[in-house]
Design a protein around this motif. Structure first.
Motif, PDB file in Angstrom:
ATOM      1  N   HIS A   1       9.312  45.809  16.022  1.00 46.52           N
ATOM      2  CA  HIS A   1       9.237  44.561  15.245  1.00 46.52           C
ATOM      3  C   HIS A   1      10.620  43.970  14.968  1.00 46.52           C
ATOM      4  CE1 HIS A   1       5.037  45.510  14.842  1.00 46.52           C
ATOM      5  NE2 HIS A   1       5.318  46.664  14.259  1.00 46.52           N
ATOM      6  N   LEU A   2      11.469  43.989  16.001  1.00 46.89           N
ATOM      7  CA  LEU A   2      12.839  43.472  15.864  1.00 46.89           C
ATOM      8  C   LEU A   2      12.822  41.958  15.651  1.00 46.89           C
ATOM      9  CD1 LEU A   2      15.884  44.298  16.108  1.00 46.89           C
ATOM     10  CD2 LEU A   2      15.731  43.614  18.505  1.00 46.89           C
ATOM     11  N   GLN A   3      13.645  41.504  14.702  1.00 50.52           N
ATOM     12  CA  GLN A   3      13.771  40.072  14.425  1.00 50.52           C
ATOM     13  C   GLN A   3      15.248  39.696  14.378  1.00 50.52           C
ATOM     14  OE1 GLN A   3      11.740  39.141  10.760  1.00 50.52           O
ATOM     15  NE2 GLN A   3       9.906  40.299  11.342  1.00 50.52           N
ATOM     16  N   LYS A   4      15.519  38.443  14.780  1.00 53.81           N
ATOM     17  CA  LYS A   4      16.887  37.931  14.671  1.00 53.81           C
ATOM     18  C   LYS A   4      16.837  36.438  14.373  1.00 53.81           C
ATOM     19  CE  LYS A   4      21.289  37.487  14.702  1.00 53.81           C
ATOM     20  NZ  LYS A   4      22.057  37.976  13.531  1.00 53.81           N
ATOM     21  N   ARG A   5      17.492  36.067  13.259  1.00 57.64           N
ATOM     22  CA  ARG A   5      17.581  34.657  12.875  1.00 57.64           C
ATOM     23  C   ARG A   5      19.019  34.179  12.983  1.00 57.64           C
ATOM     24  NH1 ARG A   5      14.122  36.711   9.108  1.00 57.64           N
ATOM     25  NH2 ARG A   5      15.828  37.153   7.677  1.00 57.64           N
ATOM     26  N   PHE A   6      19.165  32.936  13.415  1.00 57.40           N
ATOM     27  CA  PHE A   6      20.452  32.251  13.366  1.00 57.40           C
ATOM     28  C   PHE A   6      20.254  31.063  12.424  1.00 57.40           C
ATOM     29  CE2 PHE A   6      20.346  34.211  17.595  1.00 57.40           C
ATOM     30  CZ  PHE A   6      21.546  34.919  17.581  1.00 57.40           C
ATOM     31  N   GLY A   7      20.613  31.236  11.142  1.00 51.53           N
ATOM     32  CA  GLY A   7      20.317  30.195  10.163  1.00 51.53           C
ATOM     33  C   GLY A   7      18.812  30.059  10.020  1.00 51.53           C
ATOM     34  N   LYS A   8      18.312  28.840  10.227  1.00 57.90           N
ATOM     35  CA  LYS A   8      16.874  28.591  10.099  1.00 57.90           C
ATOM     36  C   LYS A   8      16.126  28.900  11.401  1.00 57.90           C
ATOM     37  CE  LYS A   8      17.186  25.097   6.476  1.00 57.90           C
ATOM     38  NZ  LYS A   8      16.932  23.685   6.105  1.00 57.90           N
ATOM     39  N   PHE A   9      16.881  29.067  12.490  1.00 57.83           N
ATOM     40  CA  PHE A   9      16.230  29.298  13.794  1.00 57.83           C
ATOM     41  C   PHE A   9      15.911  30.774  14.000  1.00 57.83           C
ATOM     42  CE2 PHE A   9      16.737  30.273  18.398  1.00 57.83           C
ATOM     43  CZ  PHE A   9      15.550  29.680  18.825  1.00 57.83           C
ATOM     44  N   GLN A  10      14.659  31.077  14.254  1.00 50.25           N
ATOM     45  CA  GLN A  10      14.239  32.459  14.492  1.00 50.25           C
ATOM     46  C   GLN A  10      14.208  32.709  16.000  1.00 50.25           C
ATOM     47  OE1 GLN A  10      12.185  34.233  11.670  1.00 50.25           O
ATOM     48  NE2 GLN A  10      12.051  36.153  12.755  1.00 50.25           N
ATOM     49  N   ALA A  11      15.263  33.347  16.524  1.00 53.01           N
ATOM     50  CA  ALA A  11      15.359  33.593  17.978  1.00 53.01           C
ATOM     51  C   ALA A  11      14.426  34.725  18.396  1.00 53.01           C
ATOM     52  CB  ALA A  11      16.798  33.928  18.350  1.00 53.01           C
ATOM     53  N   LEU A  12      14.372  35.786  17.597  1.00 52.43           N
ATOM     54  CA  LEU A  12      13.465  36.905  17.859  1.00 52.43           C
ATOM     55  C   LEU A  12      12.495  37.019  16.695  1.00 52.43           C
ATOM     56  CD1 LEU A  12      15.980  39.648  19.102  1.00 52.43           C
ATOM     57  CD2 LEU A  12      14.754  37.933  20.466  1.00 52.43           C
ATOM     58  N   LYS A  13      11.189  36.938  17.006  1.00 49.95           N
ATOM     59  CA  LYS A  13      10.177  36.962  15.951  1.00 49.95           C
ATOM     60  C   LYS A  13       9.513  38.327  15.830  1.00 49.95           C
ATOM     61  CE  LYS A  13       9.391  32.123  16.986  1.00 49.95           C
ATOM     62  NZ  LYS A  13       8.631  31.225  17.877  1.00 49.95           N
ATOM     63  N   ASP A  14       9.229  38.947  16.979  1.00 49.14           N
ATOM     64  CA  ASP A  14       8.559  40.251  16.940  1.00 49.14           C
ATOM     65  C   ASP A  14       8.727  40.933  18.294  1.00 49.14           C
ATOM     66  OD1 ASP A  14       7.037  42.475  16.513  1.00 49.14           O
ATOM     67  OD2 ASP A  14       5.161  41.430  16.105  1.00 49.14           O
ATOM     68  N   ILE A  15       9.767  41.752  18.415  1.00 48.79           N
ATOM     69  CA  ILE A  15      10.041  42.470  19.663  1.00 48.79           C
ATOM     70  C   ILE A  15       9.728  43.944  19.448  1.00 48.79           C
ATOM     71  CG2 ILE A  15      11.780  43.041  21.415  1.00 48.79           C
ATOM     72  CD1 ILE A  15      11.140  40.054  21.300  1.00 48.79           C
ATOM     73  N   THR A  16       8.724  44.441  20.144  1.00 50.70           N
ATOM     74  CA  THR A  16       8.364  45.858  20.093  1.00 50.70           C
ATOM     75  C   THR A  16       8.205  46.366  21.518  1.00 50.70           C
ATOM     76  OG1 THR A  16       7.243  45.658  17.944  1.00 50.70           O
ATOM     77  CG2 THR A  16       6.648  47.546  19.338  1.00 50.70           C
ATOM     78  N   MET A  17       9.035  47.335  21.912  1.00 52.52           N
ATOM     79  CA  MET A  17       8.925  47.912  23.254  1.00 52.52           C
ATOM     80  C   MET A  17       9.749  49.193  23.315  1.00 52.52           C
ATOM     81  SD  MET A  17      11.326  45.296  25.446  1.00 52.52           S
ATOM     82  CE  MET A  17      13.120  45.528  25.548  1.00 52.52           C
ATOM     83  N   THR A  18       9.490  49.998  24.339  1.00 48.34           N
ATOM     84  CA  THR A  18      10.275  51.216  24.567  1.00 48.34           C
ATOM     85  C   THR A  18      10.702  51.269  26.025  1.00 48.34           C
ATOM     86  OG1 THR A  18       8.291  52.485  25.090  1.00 48.34           O
ATOM     87  CG2 THR A  18       9.046  52.564  22.815  1.00 48.34           C
ATOM     88  N   VAL A  19      11.843  51.911  26.255  1.00 46.32           N
ATOM     89  CA  VAL A  19      12.281  52.239  27.616  1.00 46.32           C
ATOM     90  C   VAL A  19      12.340  53.758  27.686  1.00 46.32           C
ATOM     91  CG1 VAL A  19      14.088  52.010  29.360  1.00 46.32           C
ATOM     92  CG2 VAL A  19      13.657  50.123  27.752  1.00 46.32           C
ATOM     93  N   ASN A  20      11.596  54.350  28.597  1.00 45.13           N
ATOM     94  CA  ASN A  20      11.497  55.801  28.675  1.00 45.13           C
ATOM     95  C   ASN A  20      12.537  56.401  29.606  1.00 45.13           C
ATOM     96  OD1 ASN A  20       9.204  55.944  26.937  1.00 45.13           O
ATOM     97  ND2 ASN A  20       7.912  55.270  28.639  1.00 45.13           N
ATOM     98  N   ALA A  21      12.764  57.690  29.449  1.00 52.64           N
ATOM     99  CA  ALA A  21      13.722  58.401  30.300  1.00 52.64           C
ATOM    100  C   ALA A  21      13.282  58.308  31.757  1.00 52.64           C
ATOM    101  CB  ALA A  21      13.809  59.867  29.873  1.00 52.64           C
TER     102      ALA A  21
END
Length: 303
Positions: free
Chosen positions: A10-30
């Motif tokens: 559930h990664l999120q990233k905002r730049f001021g009022k702009f929400q660039a990442l809203k809901d990032i959920t994933m895995t990278v396996n070995a």
């Protein structure tokens, strides 16, 4: 049990009022190559820069090797190799000097592998970096990355500026990493590149992961294109609920079938006396457009 190298919840990233990442959920396996796909502006690079500790998350969690990507960035970086989509180099150094500097910064040395990579990528390392085209700048970063002994390789649109022959060289070296058990996170909008190399893919749209899984898993949810000719009329086939876009010319018909219903459609075709049959599984491009258009339609309905 599969060991996750990268875990994002559930990664999120905002730049001021702009929400660039809203809901990032994933895995990278070995030991897997994970393809991270979406058009420009969808949030691929922002996700990767957050993973690298260049940007600080606004919400959610992200770890690499079980360590926090922001707090433990220094120790994480010792074990990763990274190539961005636009490489900037020291203009007065030669390509060879830049490669050696990149390796030194990572605690590594120029090796026979480095020389072989320079040859594979047809890079003139004697020229000053300021004279390089975008493609040659990418080659410098790729040679340094593939020369590095790392546990995770992160490539963000790495082949931008490369010609098709060099793209193929890149793919060969990624597959070699995979064969040696390394983990790779590959961000790309070139779908054929991802289809050729990746074990699993994640599709990102407007800062949200809308689907993750293996290509085979996703193909089960899409449609197979079928062209068939039979001895008896095909009229009844067009009425089956799993058949879409039915067109007929004489005894030959073309249509799409929901992949999970392919068996039942074949059962209906067999009594008609099949003379020829060709089936084509959906390409990654077909899947991508279907997911993207479907999500877009869902979003429109909500507004």
């Amino acid at each position: 049990m599969t060991q996750p190298i990268v875990e994002i919840n559930h990664l999120q990233k905002r730049f001021g009022k702009f929400q660039a990442l809203k809901d990032i959920t994933m895995t990278v396996n070995a030991g897997e190559v994970f393809g991270f796909i979406g058009p420009n502006g969808a949030g691929k690079s922002t996700t990767i820069r957050t993973l690298l500790g260049i940007l600080r998350k606004s919400g959610g969690d992200a770890t690499i090797f079980g360590q926090d990507v922001w707090q433990d960035a220094v120790s994480i970086h010792r074990r990763i190799a990274y190539v961005p989509g636009d490489v900037y180099l020291w203009p007065n150094l030669s390509g060879g000097e830049v490669i050696d500097l990149f390796l030194k910064l990572n605690g590594q040395k120029h090796s026979a592998t480095t020389d072989a990579l320079i040859k594979d990528f047809k890079l003139d390392v004697t020229k000053k970096a300021r004279t390089y085209s975008k493609g040659n700048r990418q080659k410098v970063a790729l040679v340094a990355a593939f020369s590095t002994e790392a546990d995770l390789y992160i490539f963000d649109e790495p082949t931008s500026g490369l010609d098709p022959l060099m793209e193929e060289v890149f793919q060969q070296h990624v597959l070699a990493l995979k064969a040696s058990g390394k983990s790779v996170l590959l961000s790309s909008h070139i779908l054929s590149e991802v289809e050729h190399m990746c074990d699993r893919i994640g599709i990102i749209r407007d800062g949200v992961i809308i689907e993750t899984g293996s290509l085979d898993d996703m193909r089960q949810l899409s449609r197979t294109q079928v062209t068939v000719s039979t001895n008896q009329p095909l009229d009844g086939i067009a009425k089956l609920p799993a058949v879409h876009g039915f067109t007929q010319s004489g005894a030959k018909a073309s249509f799409a079938v929901d992949s999970e219903e392919l068996g039942s459609v074949m059962s209906a075709l067999t009594p008609l006396g099949i003379k020829s049959l060709q089936s084509t599984p959906p390409t990654l491009e077909d899947l991508f457009m279907r997911y993207y258009n479907q999500e877009g339609a869902d979003a429109d309905e909500q507004h």
